[in-house]
Design a protein around this motif. Structure first.
Motif, PDB file in Angstrom:
ATOM      1  N   UNK A   1       0.803  -1.217   0.000  1.00 21.11           N
ATOM      2  CA  UNK A   1       0.000   0.000   0.000  1.00 21.11           C
ATOM      3  C   UNK A   1       0.839   1.271   0.000  1.00 21.11           C
ATOM      4  N   UNK A   2       2.175   1.111   0.104  1.00 21.85           N
ATOM      5  CA  UNK A   2       3.047   2.278  -0.062  1.00 21.85           C
ATOM      6  C   UNK A   2       3.120   2.695  -1.523  1.00 21.85           C
ATOM      7  N   UNK A   3       2.752   1.776  -2.437  1.00 25.50           N
ATOM      8  CA  UNK A   3       2.854   2.051  -3.861  1.00 25.50           C
ATOM      9  C   UNK A   3       4.245   1.820  -4.409  1.00 25.50           C
ATOM     10  N   UNK A   4       5.161   1.349  -3.563  1.00 30.32           N
ATOM     11  CA  UNK A   4       6.548   1.120  -3.985  1.00 30.32           C
ATOM     12  C   UNK A   4       7.029  -0.255  -3.513  1.00 30.32           C
ATOM     13  N   UNK A   5       6.218  -1.257  -3.720  1.00 33.17           N
ATOM     14  CA  UNK A   5       6.562  -2.586  -3.226  1.00 33.17           C
ATOM     15  C   UNK A   5       7.743  -3.171  -4.000  1.00 33.17           C
ATOM     16  N   UNK A   6       8.726  -3.788  -3.305  1.00 35.51           N
ATOM     17  CA  UNK A   6       9.811  -4.482  -4.018  1.00 35.51           C
ATOM     18  C   UNK A   6       9.221  -5.539  -4.949  1.00 35.51           C
ATOM     19  N   UNK A   7       9.837  -5.721  -6.105  1.00 32.54           N
ATOM     20  CA  UNK A   7       9.242  -6.620  -7.105  1.00 32.54           C
ATOM     21  C   UNK A   7       9.474  -8.088  -6.775  1.00 32.54           C
ATOM     22  N   UNK A   8      10.404  -8.406  -5.881  1.00 29.80           N
ATOM     23  CA  UNK A   8      10.695  -9.811  -5.574  1.00 29.80           C
ATOM     24  C   UNK A   8      10.897  -9.985  -4.071  1.00 29.80           C
ATOM     25  N   UNK A   9      10.327 -11.063  -3.540  1.00 25.53           N
ATOM     26  CA  UNK A   9      10.424 -11.378  -2.109  1.00 25.53           C
ATOM     27  C   UNK A   9      10.903 -12.815  -1.963  1.00 25.53           C
ATOM     28  N   UNK A  10      11.852 -13.028  -1.062  1.00 29.43           N
ATOM     29  CA  UNK A  10      12.328 -14.366  -0.731  1.00 29.43           C
ATOM     30  C   UNK A  10      11.738 -14.721   0.627  1.00 29.43           C
ATOM     31  N   UNK A  11      10.739 -15.600   0.614  1.00 23.02           N
ATOM     32  CA  UNK A  11      10.014 -15.975   1.831  1.00 23.02           C
ATOM     33  C   UNK A  11      10.635 -17.268   2.357  1.00 23.02           C
ATOM     34  N   UNK A  12      11.408 -17.162   3.421  1.00 27.94           N
ATOM     35  CA  UNK A  12      12.158 -18.311   3.919  1.00 27.94           C
ATOM     36  C   UNK A  12      11.722 -18.759   5.300  1.00 27.94           C
ATOM     37  N   UNK A  13      12.066 -19.989   5.620  1.00 30.99           N
ATOM     38  CA  UNK A  13      11.749 -20.542   6.931  1.00 30.99           C
ATOM     39  C   UNK A  13      11.638 -22.048   6.866  1.00 30.99           C
ATOM     40  N   UNK A  14      11.478 -22.701   8.011  1.00 30.42           N
ATOM     41  CA  UNK A  14      11.379 -24.163   8.041  1.00 30.42           C
ATOM     42  C   UNK A  14      10.216 -24.684   7.210  1.00 30.42           C
ATOM     43  N   UNK A  15      10.277 -25.969   6.878  1.00 27.52           N
ATOM     44  CA  UNK A  15       9.202 -26.595   6.109  1.00 27.52           C
ATOM     45  C   UNK A  15       7.885 -26.592   6.893  1.00 27.52           C
ATOM     46  N   UNK A  16       6.801 -26.442   6.147  1.00 28.85           N
ATOM     47  CA  UNK A  16       5.483 -26.686   6.717  1.00 28.85           C
ATOM     48  C   UNK A  16       4.966 -25.643   7.678  1.00 28.85           C
ATOM     49  N   UNK A  17       5.479 -24.396   7.616  1.00 27.77           N
ATOM     50  CA  UNK A  17       5.021 -23.399   8.576  1.00 27.77           C
ATOM     51  C   UNK A  17       4.069 -22.385   7.944  1.00 27.77           C
ATOM     52  N   UNK A  18       3.830 -22.492   6.619  1.00 28.96           N
ATOM     53  CA  UNK A  18       2.869 -21.605   5.981  1.00 28.96           C
ATOM     54  C   UNK A  18       3.469 -20.612   5.003  1.00 28.96           C
ATOM     55  N   UNK A  19       4.678 -20.866   4.524  1.00 27.61           N
ATOM     56  CA  UNK A  19       5.319 -19.928   3.591  1.00 27.61           C
ATOM     57  C   UNK A  19       4.529 -19.827   2.280  1.00 27.61           C
ATOM     58  N   UNK A  20       4.190 -20.959   1.700  1.00 23.95           N
ATOM     59  CA  UNK A  20       3.427 -20.943   0.452  1.00 23.95           C
ATOM     60  C   UNK A  20       2.020 -20.407   0.689  1.00 23.95           C
ATOM     61  N   UNK A  21       1.438 -20.721   1.833  1.00 23.70           N
ATOM     62  CA  UNK A  21       0.114 -20.196   2.166  1.00 23.70           C
ATOM     63  C   UNK A  21       0.142 -18.672   2.186  1.00 23.70           C
ATOM     64  N   UNK A  22       1.186 -18.093   2.776  1.00 29.39           N
ATOM     65  CA  UNK A  22       1.329 -16.637   2.799  1.00 29.39           C
ATOM     66  C   UNK A  22       1.534 -16.086   1.390  1.00 29.39           C
ATOM     67  N   UNK A  23       2.317 -16.784   0.571  1.00 23.79           N
ATOM     68  CA  UNK A  23       2.564 -16.323  -0.799  1.00 23.79           C
ATOM     69  C   UNK A  23       1.256 -16.266  -1.594  1.00 23.79           C
ATOM     70  N   UNK A  24       0.454 -17.313  -1.513  1.00 26.02           N
ATOM     71  CA  UNK A  24      -0.826 -17.309  -2.227  1.00 26.02           C
ATOM     72  C   UNK A  24      -1.787 -16.270  -1.650  1.00 26.02           C
TER      73      UNK A  24
END
Length: 348
Positions: A36-59
């Motif tokens: 909502x700043x209007x200047x979002x970075x074009x790429x994000x690396x969402x990291x962390x242990x398996x099975x904690x919801x990384x892909x869920x957050x991405x979708x």
């Protein structure tokens, strides 16, 4: 795999179908604030242990951006989170994999119906056509890579070329179980978002929702407490036998570099010949043990560089071997002997 395990596994929804997010409030707000700043970075690396919801957050982020294409609009500025109504047209299209503004890169089956062990360069090159095509509604196009760890070297380089010259109104959400091992040139072009392991109560809520089991289920509570913050691990351990197998694996790993061949035979036999749950429990236990050792060594990197390098190399070998074993339904016992042999050599 028992009938109950098979039924439970088939009922677990894909992250693109999951509307609920448990935990990760800070990470969610980081994405929302940037957008909502209007200047979002074009790429994000969402990291962390398996099975904690990384892909869920991405979708979840992808749905929000595709549903609210104007960052400065009142609905975005007043939003308290990234949730959108599951009945929203965008939510339904994303769940069905049919939204024209979303591309997902993940492992797929080959012509023989066998799941590939990596994301190929040909699949990654789809991003070129995707981002070169006419913009979707409101002009946004989103690419989710689940996971960037599974890109082969040529695929990683193909993705890098797109990241170096991102089109307007493009958003890349790269999911990684080991972000520190992602290609450095890809890391440098991403905003890093580190997700922490969930609390036991958060795992309990997420696992109950995914499996359709009451949160009061005692077996689910036991699995959640043993999951170390991972929903997928809790679901794998649910049922008792998998939990016992992982505990046995942990006890053997604790004795490294000492290895008893008799224990290896027993462990290999307990994995069966086609039990995916047992194999997943074994691999997950090994994966967690190596991750803990790497984390310890990273804290004293100057003194532990040789061991750090050995463990990282072994980790890659184990991931490939385990993936091949699952993909081609190979005998489990040779995998057990190989894994413990590699780890024993790396820890001496």
């Amino acid at each position: 795999m028992s009938p109950r395990q098979a039924e439970r596994e088939s009922a677990i929804p894909h992250p693109r179908e999951t509307s609920l997010l448990f935990g990760h409030r800070e990470a969610e707000m980081a994405l929302l604030t940037a957008y909502r700043s209007g200047r979002i970075p074009h790429a994000w690396l969402i990291g962390g242990p398996r099975g904690i919801g990384k892909a869920t957050l991405a979708y979840r982020m992808a749905r929000f951006v595709l549903a609210h294409g104007q960052p400065l609009a009142a609905a975005v500025q007043s939003a308290e989170d990234l949730a959108i109504d599951p009945d929203h047209a965008v939510a339904r299209q994303v769940a069905a994999g049919s939204h024209g503004g979303l591309l997902t890169l993940e492992r797929t089956a080959n012509d023989r119906g066998v799941m590939r062990t990596v994301i190929t360069v040909d699949e990654t090159r789809e991003t070129i056509a995707f981002f070169g095509s006419t913009a979707a509604a409101e002009g946004w196009r989103v690419c989710i890579v689940d996971t960037v760890d599974e890109l082969n070297p040529n695929a990683a380089n193909a993705l890098l070329k797109i990241l170096e010259e991102p089109p307007q109104r493009s958003l890349f959400l790269l999911v990684s179980h080991a972000p520190a091992r992602v290609l450095a040139t890809i890391q440098s072009r991403c905003r890093k978002l580190r997700l922490r392991a969930l609390t036991t109560d958060q795992v309990l809520g997420a696992a109950a929702a995914a499996a359709g089991i009451a949160p009061t289920d005692l077996a689910l509570r036991e699995a959640a407490e043993a999951s170390e913050g991972s929903v997928s691990r809790a679901l794998t351990l649910l049922g008792g036998d998998a939990l016992k197998l992982q505990q046995r694996t942990a006890a053997m790993l604790a004795r490294l570099p000492e290895v008893d061949p008799r224990d290896l035979h027993t462990l290999g036999e307990s994995l069966g010949t086609s039990d995916r749950v047992a194999l997943a429990a074994f691999v997950d236990g090994v994966d967690r043990w190596i991750a803990d050792r790497l984390h310890e060594d990273e804290a004293n990197a100057n003194q532990n560089l040789p061991r750090l390098a050995r463990l990282s190399e072994v980790w890659e070998k184990i991931v490939r071997a385990a993936r091949d074993t699952e993909t081609y339904n190979l005998e489990r016992k040779p995998l057990v002997f190989s894994v413990f042999g590699w780890l024993a050599d790396a820890t001496r």
